[in-house]
Design an enzyme around this catalytic site. Structure first.
Site, PDB file in Angstrom:
ATOM      1  N   GLU A  22       0.839  -1.202   0.000  1.00  0.00           N
ATOM      2  CA  GLU A  22       0.000   0.000   0.000  1.00  0.00           C
ATOM      3  C   GLU A  22       0.877   1.255   0.000  1.00  0.00           C
ATOM      4  O   GLU A  22       0.575   2.251  -0.667  1.00  0.00           O
ATOM      5  CB  GLU A  22      -0.921  -0.020   1.230  1.00  0.00           C
ATOM      6  N   ARG A  23       1.978   1.200   0.741  1.00  0.00           N
ATOM      7  CA  ARG A  23       2.844   2.379   0.834  1.00  0.00           C
ATOM      8  C   ARG A  23       3.629   2.592  -0.456  1.00  0.00           C
ATOM      9  O   ARG A  23       3.837   3.738  -0.875  1.00  0.00           O
ATOM     10  CB  ARG A  23       3.747   2.242   2.068  1.00  0.00           C
TER      11      ARG A  23
END
Ligand code: FAD
Length: 263
Positions: A120-121
């Site tokens: 996600e990052r």
């Protein structure tokens, strides 16, 4: 609600009943919750220690467009930006889900979630590169068009240097993100790189639109302006998917400065 940065503090519970989990609790800040048919939910499946009592469970939210029994989408949250994306508060009251909907091992959900955050990052950093570049390009175009003091705004060296500085920052983020992705694809643990990329993306999503908006003057303060939209939308990058300070905390651990080094 109340967990947020402290993911291990979530309170929602899934108790076993026959072949099902029966889920009760609440979830705040859930993207797409006003339209999603399914959600991936981190939930407490036992009473053990906070990092070992959670599981990831696929929960059906809607069938034929109707909410499943026991689920209530209590509120659409009004936000300052990201208005093309709905965000909601959801209540779960004895919602039945087959245990076969669990992802992976029971009790390993917290670890899976921490692993997912790396992706996600990385996504957060990667998805922001084009919008940041666009923001600078729109502003260059605008500065060349806007005439004042007998020249264009782009003729001001201050404007040139600020935009050049921002572009350098964005291309540094691009290099960092690409490096992290290459290492991720090669199968390496990229916690540190993904965390740095997310942190830098959050920072730049604040400084780039803010600096550019200034050069648009009053036009930048209008609702329809693309840069003003980025100014509002981009602010989320320092909060969602882990706040900047959470990224700094992870980095302090990987650097061995903080007390509990990440293994
Ligand atoms: C629009 C939007 C969409 C979202 N979508 C989802 C979603 O789909 N699914 C989901 O699970 N979550 C989602 N979230 C939740 C998001 O992950 C959290 O908002 C985020 O992790 C921060 O948690 P919080 O809002 O509770 O802030 P808090 O945890 O209350 O933190 C507040 C502030 O405290 C500071 N802080 C926090 N920890 C530390 C620390 N260790 N040291 C120093 N300072 C610290 C930071 O400045 C932080 O911004 C979404 C949030 C938003 C705003």
């Amino acid at each position: 609600p109340g967990a947020g940065s402290d993911v291990s503090a979530i309170k929602s519970v899934a108790r076993k009943d026959g072949g099902d989990y029966v889920i009760s609790g609440q979830k705040m800040w859930i993207t797409n919750s006003l339209q999603a048919d399914w959600m991936c939910m981190l939930v407490n499946t036992s009473d053990g220690p906070a990092h070992k009592n959670k599981s990831l469970v696929m929960v059906r939210m809607r069938e034929n467009g109707k909410l499943v029994k026991g689920i209530e989408v209590a509120q659409k949250i009004r936000k300052i930006g990201m208005n093309s994306s709905d965000t909601g508060l959801i209540y779960f009251d004895e919602v039945r889900v087959p245990q076969s909907n669990r992802i992976g091992q029971e009790g390993a959900g917290f670890i899976y979630q921490m692993q997912q955050f790396q992706e996600e990052r990385l996504w957060c950093a990667a998805s922001t590169l084009e919008s940041l570049s666009n923001c600078i390009a729109w502003t260059v175009e605008w500065a060349q068009e806007r005439k004042l003091f007998g020249a264009s705004l782009a003729d001001q060296q201050w404007v040139q240097f600020k935009l050049a500085e921002l572009k350098t920052e964005v291309e540094s983020l691009r290099a960092l993100t690409y490096l992290a992705c290459e290492r991720y694809i090669a199968g390496e643990d990229v916690t540190e790189w993904a965390t740095m990329a997310k942190l830098k993306a959050g920072r730049l999503n604040r400084t780039v639109p803010d600096t550019c908006l200034q050069f648009w003057g009053g036009m930048g303060f209008t609702w329809e302006n693309k840069v003003s939209r980025m100014y509002r939308d981009g602010r989320l990058a320092s909060i969602g998917g882990g706040a900047d300070e959470v990224m700094l905390g992870i980095l302090a651990k990987t650097m061995g400065i903080a007390k509990r080094p990440v293994k």
